[in-house]
Scaffold this motif. Sequence first.
Motif, PDB file in Angstrom:
ATOM      1  N   ASN A 274      -4.816  -4.007   3.919  1.00  0.00           N
ATOM      2  CA  ASN A 274      -5.236  -3.807   2.529  1.00  0.00           C
ATOM      3  C   ASN A 274      -4.091  -4.030   1.559  1.00  0.00           C
ATOM      4  O   ASN A 274      -4.321  -4.455   0.410  1.00  0.00           O
ATOM      5  CB  ASN A 274      -5.832  -2.412   2.368  1.00  0.00           C
ATOM      6  CG  ASN A 274      -7.218  -2.316   2.967  1.00  0.00           C
ATOM      7  OD1 ASN A 274      -8.127  -3.037   2.575  1.00  0.00           O
ATOM      8  ND2 ASN A 274      -7.386  -1.432   3.939  1.00  0.00           N
ATOM      9  N   LYS A 277      -4.207  -7.680   0.975  1.00  0.00           N
ATOM     10  CA  LYS A 277      -5.348  -8.059   0.125  1.00  0.00           C
ATOM     11  C   LYS A 277      -5.084  -7.714  -1.337  1.00  0.00           C
ATOM     12  O   LYS A 277      -5.390  -8.503  -2.236  1.00  0.00           O
ATOM     13  CB  LYS A 277      -6.611  -7.356   0.614  1.00  0.00           C
ATOM     14  CG  LYS A 277      -7.126  -7.840   1.951  1.00  0.00           C
ATOM     15  CD  LYS A 277      -8.348  -7.037   2.380  1.00  0.00           C
ATOM     16  CE  LYS A 277      -8.836  -7.466   3.755  1.00  0.00           C
ATOM     17  NZ  LYS A 277      -9.985  -6.644   4.205  1.00  0.00           N
ATOM     18  N   LEU A 278      -4.512  -6.557  -1.566  1.00  0.00           N
ATOM     19  CA  LEU A 278      -4.215  -6.160  -2.945  1.00  0.00           C
ATOM     20  C   LEU A 278      -3.185  -7.093  -3.576  1.00  0.00           C
ATOM     21  O   LEU A 278      -3.324  -7.516  -4.736  1.00  0.00           O
ATOM     22  CB  LEU A 278      -3.715  -4.719  -2.982  1.00  0.00           C
ATOM     23  CG  LEU A 278      -4.750  -3.629  -2.710  1.00  0.00           C
ATOM     24  CD1 LEU A 278      -4.074  -2.264  -2.574  1.00  0.00           C
ATOM     25  CD2 LEU A 278      -5.804  -3.581  -3.817  1.00  0.00           C
ATOM     26  N   ALA A 281      -4.649 -10.292  -4.537  1.00  0.00           N
ATOM     27  CA  ALA A 281      -5.510 -10.181  -5.711  1.00  0.00           C
ATOM     28  C   ALA A 281      -4.722  -9.879  -6.983  1.00  0.00           C
ATOM     29  O   ALA A 281      -5.321  -9.703  -8.055  1.00  0.00           O
ATOM     30  CB  ALA A 281      -6.553  -9.090  -5.477  1.00  0.00           C
ATOM     31  N   PHE A 283      -2.468  -7.265  -7.436  1.00  0.00           N
ATOM     32  CA  PHE A 283      -2.121  -5.857  -7.656  1.00  0.00           C
ATOM     33  C   PHE A 283      -0.705  -5.573  -7.167  1.00  0.00           C
ATOM     34  O   PHE A 283      -0.216  -6.190  -6.219  1.00  0.00           O
ATOM     35  CB  PHE A 283      -3.086  -4.936  -6.905  1.00  0.00           C
ATOM     36  CG  PHE A 283      -4.468  -4.884  -7.480  1.00  0.00           C
ATOM     37  CD1 PHE A 283      -4.775  -4.025  -8.521  1.00  0.00           C
ATOM     38  CD2 PHE A 283      -5.476  -5.703  -6.975  1.00  0.00           C
ATOM     39  CE1 PHE A 283      -6.052  -3.972  -9.048  1.00  0.00           C
ATOM     40  CE2 PHE A 283      -6.757  -5.666  -7.496  1.00  0.00           C
ATOM     41  CZ  PHE A 283      -7.054  -4.797  -8.536  1.00  0.00           C
ATOM     42  N   THR A 469      -9.493   0.292  -1.535  1.00  0.00           N
ATOM     43  CA  THR A 469      -8.909  -1.015  -1.820  1.00  0.00           C
ATOM     44  C   THR A 469      -9.998  -2.072  -1.954  1.00  0.00           C
ATOM     45  O   THR A 469      -9.856  -3.023  -2.737  1.00  0.00           O
ATOM     46  CB  THR A 469      -7.908  -1.400  -0.721  1.00  0.00           C
ATOM     47  OG1 THR A 469      -8.559  -1.353   0.559  1.00  0.00           O
ATOM     48  CG2 THR A 469      -6.730  -0.439  -0.716  1.00  0.00           C
ATOM     49  N   GLY A 470     -11.105  -1.915  -1.205  1.00  0.00           N
ATOM     50  CA  GLY A 470     -12.218  -2.840  -1.348  1.00  0.00           C
ATOM     51  C   GLY A 470     -12.833  -2.773  -2.734  1.00  0.00           C
ATOM     52  O   GLY A 470     -13.216  -3.799  -3.309  1.00  0.00           O
ATOM     53  N   LEU A 472     -11.240  -1.999  -5.470  1.00  0.00           N
ATOM     54  CA  LEU A 472     -10.303  -2.642  -6.393  1.00  0.00           C
ATOM     55  C   LEU A 472     -10.431  -4.160  -6.350  1.00  0.00           C
ATOM     56  O   LEU A 472     -10.489  -4.820  -7.394  1.00  0.00           O
ATOM     57  CB  LEU A 472      -8.874  -2.217  -6.060  1.00  0.00           C
ATOM     58  CG  LEU A 472      -8.495  -0.773  -6.404  1.00  0.00           C
ATOM     59  CD1 LEU A 472      -7.107  -0.443  -5.861  1.00  0.00           C
ATOM     60  CD2 LEU A 472      -8.539  -0.538  -7.913  1.00  0.00           C
ATOM     61  N   THR A 473     -10.455  -4.724  -5.156  1.00  0.00           N
ATOM     62  CA  THR A 473     -10.520  -6.178  -5.056  1.00  0.00           C
ATOM     63  C   THR A 473     -11.898  -6.714  -5.436  1.00  0.00           C
ATOM     64  O   THR A 473     -12.022  -7.868  -5.857  1.00  0.00           O
ATOM     65  CB  THR A 473     -10.158  -6.645  -3.637  1.00  0.00           C
ATOM     66  OG1 THR A 473     -11.011  -5.990  -2.682  1.00  0.00           O
ATOM     67  CG2 THR A 473      -8.703  -6.313  -3.314  1.00  0.00           C
ATOM     68  N   GLU A 474     -12.944  -5.906  -5.309  1.00  0.00           N
ATOM     69  CA  GLU A 474     -14.301  -6.345  -5.631  1.00  0.00           C
ATOM     70  C   GLU A 474     -14.622  -6.214  -7.107  1.00  0.00           C
ATOM     71  O   GLU A 474     -15.280  -7.089  -7.701  1.00  0.00           O
ATOM     72  CB  GLU A 474     -15.310  -5.537  -4.821  1.00  0.00           C
ATOM     73  CG  GLU A 474     -16.768  -5.943  -4.996  1.00  0.00           C
ATOM     74  CD  GLU A 474     -17.125  -7.223  -4.266  1.00  0.00           C
ATOM     75  OE1 GLU A 474     -18.201  -7.770  -4.537  1.00  0.00           O
ATOM     76  OE2 GLU A 474     -16.317  -7.662  -3.413  1.00  0.00           O
ATOM     77  N   LYS A 509      -2.681  -3.746 -11.780  1.00  0.00           N
ATOM     78  CA  LYS A 509      -2.373  -5.166 -11.935  1.00  0.00           C
ATOM     79  C   LYS A 509      -1.264  -5.384 -12.962  1.00  0.00           C
ATOM     80  O   LYS A 509      -0.506  -6.350 -12.864  1.00  0.00           O
ATOM     81  CB  LYS A 509      -3.624  -5.940 -12.339  1.00  0.00           C
ATOM     82  CG  LYS A 509      -4.495  -6.345 -11.155  1.00  0.00           C
ATOM     83  CD  LYS A 509      -5.536  -7.378 -11.541  1.00  0.00           C
ATOM     84  CE  LYS A 509      -6.280  -7.865 -10.310  1.00  0.00           C
ATOM     85  NZ  LYS A 509      -7.325  -8.881 -10.645  1.00  0.00           N
TER      86      LYS A 509
END
Length: 555
Positions: A274, A277-278, A281, A283, A469-470, A472-474, A509
Motif C-alpha cells: 500500500n 500504491k500511495l 498515486a 501521496f 489506503t484503497g 485514498l487511491t479510489e 498529496k
Amino acid sequence: MSPTKPHHRIIRHLTTGFAAVLVFLALIVPDQIFRLPPGNSVFTALLRVPVEALIAGVLLLLLPDRGRLGRARRPLAAGLGVTLGLLTVVKMIDIGFFAVLARRFDPALDWILFDDAYIVLADSIGRGATIAVAIGLVLAAIGLVAIMTWAVLRLSGILRSHRARAWRGLGAVGAAWIALTAMSFQLIGGIPVASHTAADLAAHTALALPNDLADRKRFAAEVGVDAYRDRPADSMLTALRDKDVILSFVESYGRNALEDTRYNTAVLNSLAANGEKLAAAGFVSRSGWLSSSTAGGGSWLAHSTFQSGLWIDNERRYRSLVATDRLTLTRAFRDAGHRTVGIEPGHTFAWPEGDFYGYQQLYDARNVGYNGPAFSWSRMPDQYVLSAFNRLEYSRADRGRMFAEITLTSSHTPWTPVPDMLDWDTIGDGSVYGPMAAAAETPERLWKDENRVRTEYARSVAYSIDVLTGFLTEYADDDTVMIFLGDHPPAPVVAGAANRDVPVTIVAKDPKVLDRIASWGWTDGVKPDQAAPVWRMDAFRDRFLAAYGPEGDPH
C-alpha cells in the motif's frame, strides 16, 4: 472409645491435604498468571513461602483453647477464610483483566466493563451460552468463598491439635521467609520466593477507593490546564482550512502487529504494497508511534485521550471528561469552519458523548444503510463503512470542507470472519457480504488454536490498512489529508506482554502538509521505523494544533 478406622484416617489426611493445597495456591499464585514460564518450570515457580500463612498461623496459635479469646478462634478462622475466598475471586477477575486488558481489575471503577464483556462474549458465542457462562461464574465465585472458608477452618483445627509441632514449623518457615526476603531470592520469571501476593492484592483492593478519590482531584486540576482553551477560532488549524481531514482509528493496531515475527508478515506485506500504491498515486506519508492509554480493549479511552490531550486511562476519567467543555480536535476543526462528521459502526444506540466531541453529524450501525450480515462483534466490514462514508458525505458536490472521524472495527476480537477486499463499485448495501460471512469459520473453532488466532488477527489488521489506503487511491483528491492510527494493542493472547505503542500515520498529496511536521522526526512512509519517536497519546493534540496553526508555519 473405638479406634479410628483406617479408611476414616485416610479420608481425614486427604481432606487436610486438599485444604492445605487450596489455601497455599490461593496465597501464592500471581494474578499475572502469564508471568509463569511454560513447561515443567511452572512447578518450580510455585515453590514459594507465603507470609500471609505465617501471620494467620501465629494469630490462631496465640489464641488459648478456652475462655473468651478461645471462643474467638473459630469466628477468626472463618473470617480469614471468607477474606481469602473473596480475594481469590478478585484474583481470578484480575487474571481475566490481565489476559484481556493487560492490567488489574479496579474494584472502584471497572464494574461497568462487565456489561461490555457480556456484549462481546454474546457476539462471539451467542446470548444463551453467555448467560450460562455468567451464571456459572457467579456460582463458582460463591462456591470458592465457601470452600476456602471450610479449608481455613480445617487447617485451624489441625493447628490447635498439634500446637507444639505447629509452632516449630512456623518458626522454621518464618526464618526461611526472612532470609529469602533479605536476599531478594528468586527462582525463575522474576517471581520472589518469599511471597506476599495475597497481602499486595488486599492492599490494592482496599486502596482502590482512596486512590480513585485522589485521582479525581488530580484530574480536575489537569482539565483546567489547556493552552488552547481561549485561542481564537481564526487562529486554529490555519494550515488545514482548505483541506478535508479524515481521522481513522484501526482497532487493535499495535506495535506488535509490525514487530512480532510470529504473525507480522501479513501486516508488513500490506504496508509495503500500500505504501507503493500511495506513492504511485502521488501521496506522501510519515509515521511515528504513540503510547496508548489502554491495552486489549477500552477503545473509547484511547479515542478520548487522542482527542482531548488528557490521559484517559479509566472509566471515571472518561465520564468526568465528557461532562466538561474541554477542546477536542473535532471541535477545533468545527470552530475553524469544517463540517464535522463521526462514523461509529460499532454503536447500535444513541451516543450523547458525540456532543462533547463536537460532531455535527453522527452515523452508526442504524443509519448507514447496511443490509448485510454481522461479522462477529463487528457490525459491518470496514470497506462498507468507507464506502458508505463516501456515498453519504465525501462525494457530495454541495459540501464544504470536512473533518471526519471514522472508527474501523473489522480488526476487533474475535478476528473472524475477516472480510475480503471487493471492488468498490460492487459493495452496494452490503448484502454482497452474505455468502462470505456464512462460509466463514466460527470464533469457537478459531479460538481452539492460539497460533491461528494470532495470524487471523494480523490478517484483520492488514485488511483495515488495505481499506484505508484503497479509499485514498479510489476516491481522495489533492486536498485530502488522512490520519490513521491504532487505538491500542490487542489482548495479551496475541501481544503477550508487549508495550502499548501504536503506529500513527499522516497521508496527504500536498507535500506542504507534511512539511509542517518535519521536526517531529517521523519516518517517511506508512511504516514507522523502530527508532521513530514515541509520544504519549495525550501529547498529540497540542503538537498537532501547534504544527497546523500560525506558529507551525515553516516559513
